[in-house]
Design a protein around this motif. Structure first.
Motif, mmCIF file in Angstrom:
data_model
loop_
_atom_site.group_PDB
_atom_site.id
_atom_site.type_symbol
_atom_site.label_atom_id
_atom_site.label_comp_id
_atom_site.label_asym_id
_atom_site.label_seq_id
_atom_site.Cartn_x
_atom_site.Cartn_y
_atom_site.Cartn_z
ATOM 1 N N ALA A 179 0.771 -0.960 0.598
ATOM 2 C CA ALA A 179 -0.446 0.005 -0.309
ATOM 3 C C ALA A 179 0.923 0.722 0.423
ATOM 4 O O ALA A 179 0.529 2.359 -0.555
ATOM 5 N N GLU A 180 1.704 1.200 1.175
ATOM 6 C CA GLU A 180 2.826 2.322 0.885
ATOM 7 C C GLU A 180 3.278 2.167 0.007
ATOM 8 O O GLU A 180 3.988 4.139 -1.087
ATOM 9 N N LEU A 181 4.434 1.430 -0.849
ATOM 10 C CA LEU A 181 4.403 1.603 -2.438
ATOM 11 C C LEU A 181 3.796 1.830 -3.610
ATOM 12 O O LEU A 181 3.806 2.723 -4.411
ATOM 13 N N THR A 182 2.730 1.547 -3.683
ATOM 14 C CA THR A 182 1.530 2.094 -4.287
ATOM 15 C C THR A 182 1.614 3.733 -3.876
ATOM 16 O O THR A 182 1.305 4.123 -5.275
ATOM 17 N N LYS A 186 2.039 5.769 -7.532
ATOM 18 C CA LYS A 186 0.878 6.814 -7.577
ATOM 19 C C LYS A 186 1.494 8.704 -7.718
ATOM 20 O O LYS A 186 1.106 8.921 -8.549
ATOM 21 N N GLN A 187 2.289 9.486 -6.623
ATOM 22 C CA GLN A 187 2.691 10.459 -6.725
ATOM 23 C C GLN A 187 3.948 10.288 -7.943
ATOM 24 O O GLN A 187 3.802 11.672 -8.882
ATOM 25 N N TYR A 188 4.117 9.450 -8.721
ATOM 26 C CA TYR A 188 4.974 9.434 -9.827
ATOM 27 C C TYR A 188 4.439 9.555 -10.986
ATOM 28 O O TYR A 188 4.828 10.665 -11.372
ATOM 29 N N GLU A 189 3.163 8.739 -10.756
ATOM 30 C CA GLU A 189 2.742 8.999 -12.014
ATOM 31 C C GLU A 189 1.348 10.793 -12.564
ATOM 32 O O GLU A 189 1.529 10.324 -13.831
ATOM 33 N N TYR A 190 1.423 10.720 -11.320
ATOM 34 C CA TYR A 190 0.951 12.298 -11.298
ATOM 35 C C TYR A 190 2.119 13.461 -11.925
ATOM 36 O O TYR A 190 1.176 14.005 -13.325
ATOM 37 N N TYR A 191 3.308 13.562 -11.348
ATOM 38 C CA TYR A 191 4.078 14.106 -12.303
ATOM 39 C C TYR A 191 3.994 13.489 -13.291
ATOM 40 O O TYR A 191 4.433 14.807 -14.606
ATOM 41 N N ARG A 366 14.514 12.250 -12.701
ATOM 42 C CA ARG A 366 14.700 12.316 -11.646
ATOM 43 C C ARG A 366 13.912 11.221 -10.053
ATOM 44 O O ARG A 366 13.908 11.362 -9.301
ATOM 45 N N PHE A 367 12.590 11.892 -10.580
ATOM 46 C CA PHE A 367 12.077 11.438 -9.989
ATOM 47 C C PHE A 367 11.306 10.409 -10.146
ATOM 48 O O PHE A 367 11.523 9.580 -8.419
ATOM 49 N N ASP A 368 11.792 9.393 -10.780
ATOM 50 C CA ASP A 368 11.675 8.295 -10.495
ATOM 51 C C ASP A 368 12.486 7.509 -9.744
ATOM 52 O O ASP A 368 12.802 6.422 -8.918
ATOM 53 N N ARG A 369 14.213 8.347 -9.927
ATOM 54 C CA ARG A 369 15.080 7.484 -8.986
ATOM 55 C C ARG A 369 14.415 8.481 -7.529
ATOM 56 O O ARG A 369 14.715 7.081 -6.248
ATOM 57 N N LEU A 370 13.941 8.789 -7.117
ATOM 58 C CA LEU A 370 13.715 9.384 -5.944
ATOM 59 C C LEU A 370 12.596 8.644 -5.315
ATOM 60 O O LEU A 370 13.016 8.133 -4.348
#
Length: 404
Positions: A179-182, A186-191, A366-370
């Protein structure tokens, strides 16, 4: 192995445990002749019968809606024999496509024990697959003739009890971590979607104007496992981009085939067929050159015919929901979902300066790495729990074989 199980084994079978073929012990159950199209038509979230198909395709439906239904109403182990080779234990009413099969026994504990034994040997069955390239499958004889340990029922009961408890605890922790990983994903997909949404004043070109699309290589079974690198269905389905260490498939090919079915940096690959529309046309971009690399017939190659797009920009853009929805809308669907070059050619791609593409790629990288850095410990913990569970399961299911 627990001290209680050791005591039972020493008392009840001091000379070892007998091994027997599955077909000599269990009743094999047959499925229902049903197409993927019919499954989609009768799917009902409130249905009382579960229907399994190849891979991860599962629906619920009402029994009255299932044509020629062969409903299993006893605890059974389902053999997922095509696509993703695996085993499922299910104790509620269910059925499955008739290229699959299941096993049951009058003793419920014995059925659950069989499930744990087969799950413990799943890699053996996957390595026994006979499918070409990306669509592995196992034959009936592989499970029918497989020998399993048959310890006394007291031992089976104790092993099933331990593994059931371990499974439940592992599942609870995995659910929390997942759940935490999901949430992070989702945060990454939004950006990503924000950065790859463009106004109408941007120039647009179709895939047909930017790429040449070609079908992949089909070879006989014996050609796989040695030779030159090949990009398969699962490589494209599971990864946004591909590099030298992204895939391990090998195939024997001629020099002419290497030229004809080559895979080069910048090529975008799309999965050509799927059990469901939702999974059709998944894409992945090759971001570096790999000598003598080819691609599978289950995949379509879109080769750039201009220098207007960066490979990683393509990797990010073709994975956006907007593009995915277009691919799904244009896909055909009979027994399986299918896409083609002409259908993919209709997709529109924004043409922006290369320096702006690179800036978007840099931000998303960067978002992906973060995202990965933040969540790195979560998949690692999930994997550690899985390994721990598999270790104890293997210990519990390892027996000294009784000699005749």
């Amino acid at each position: 192995m627990s001290s209680k199980i050791n005591r039972l084994l020493k008392t009840l079978c001091p000379d070892g445990v007998e091994y027997r073929r599955i077909k000599d012990i269990f009743t094999r159950l047959r499925g229902t002749p049903i197409t993927a199209g019919k499954m989609k038509e009768i799917a009902n979230a409130n249905g009382k019968v579960r229907i399994y198909a190849g891979g991860k395709t599962v629906i619920d439906a009402n029994e009255s809606d299932i044509p020629n239904a062969n409903i299993v109403k006893v605890p059974s182990v389902l053999v997922q024999s095509r696509g993703i080779i695996d085993f499922v234990y299910y104790d509620k009413p269910f059925t499955f496509k008739n290229e699959m099969w299941a096993y049951t026994h009058e003793n419920k504990t014995f059925v659950k024990f069989l499930y744990y034994v087969l799950k413990n040997e799943v890699e053996y069955f996957r390595n026994s697959s006979i499918g070409m390239g990306a669509m592995p499958q196992i034959s009936l004889s592989v499970t029918e003739d497989f020998e399993i340990p048959v310890p006394p029922m007291e031992v089976q009961c104790e092993i099933v009890r331990i593994l059931d408890n371990f499974t439940e605890l592992t599942a609870e922790l995995t659910a929390e971590l997942t759940a935490e990983l999901t949430a992070r994903k989702k945060q990454y997909e939004y950006y990503r979607d924000e950065l790859l949404t463009f106004a109408d004043d941007v120039e647009w070109k179709t895939v047909a104007e930017l790429f040449e699309i070609k079908n992949g290589l089909n070879k006989e079974k014996a050609a796989f496992g040695k030779g030159y690198p090949i990009i398969n269905f699962t490589d494209v389905y599971n990864q946004r981009w591909l590099a030298k260490n992204s895939f391990k498939g090998l195939v024997e090919v001629s020099e002419e085939e290497i030229i004809r079915y080559s895979a080069k940096k910048g090529d975008v690959f799309f999965t050509r067929t799927s059990e469901t529309k939702e999974d059709i046309g998944m894409s992945s971009t090759l971001i570096e050159d790999i000598p003598c690399c080819v691609f599978s017939g289950f995949v379509l190659r879109a080769r750039p015919i201009t220098d207007l797009l960066l490979p990683k920009f393509c990797a990010y853009y073709f994975s956006t929901p907007k593009v995915r929805n277009i691919i799904i809308r244009y896909a055909s669907f009979t027994t399986r979902a299918t896409t083609t070059g002409p259908k993919l050619s209709k997709i529109k791609v924004p043409i922006i300066p290369l320096n702006k593409q690179q800036r978007i790629v840099d931000i998303l990288d960067r978002f992906d790495r973060l995202c990965n850095d933040i969540s790195e410990g979560l998949p690692a913990e999930i994997e550690a729990r899985k390994k721990q569970y598999e270790y104890y399961r293997d210990k519990l299911l390892t027996f000294k074989e009784k000699k005749n």
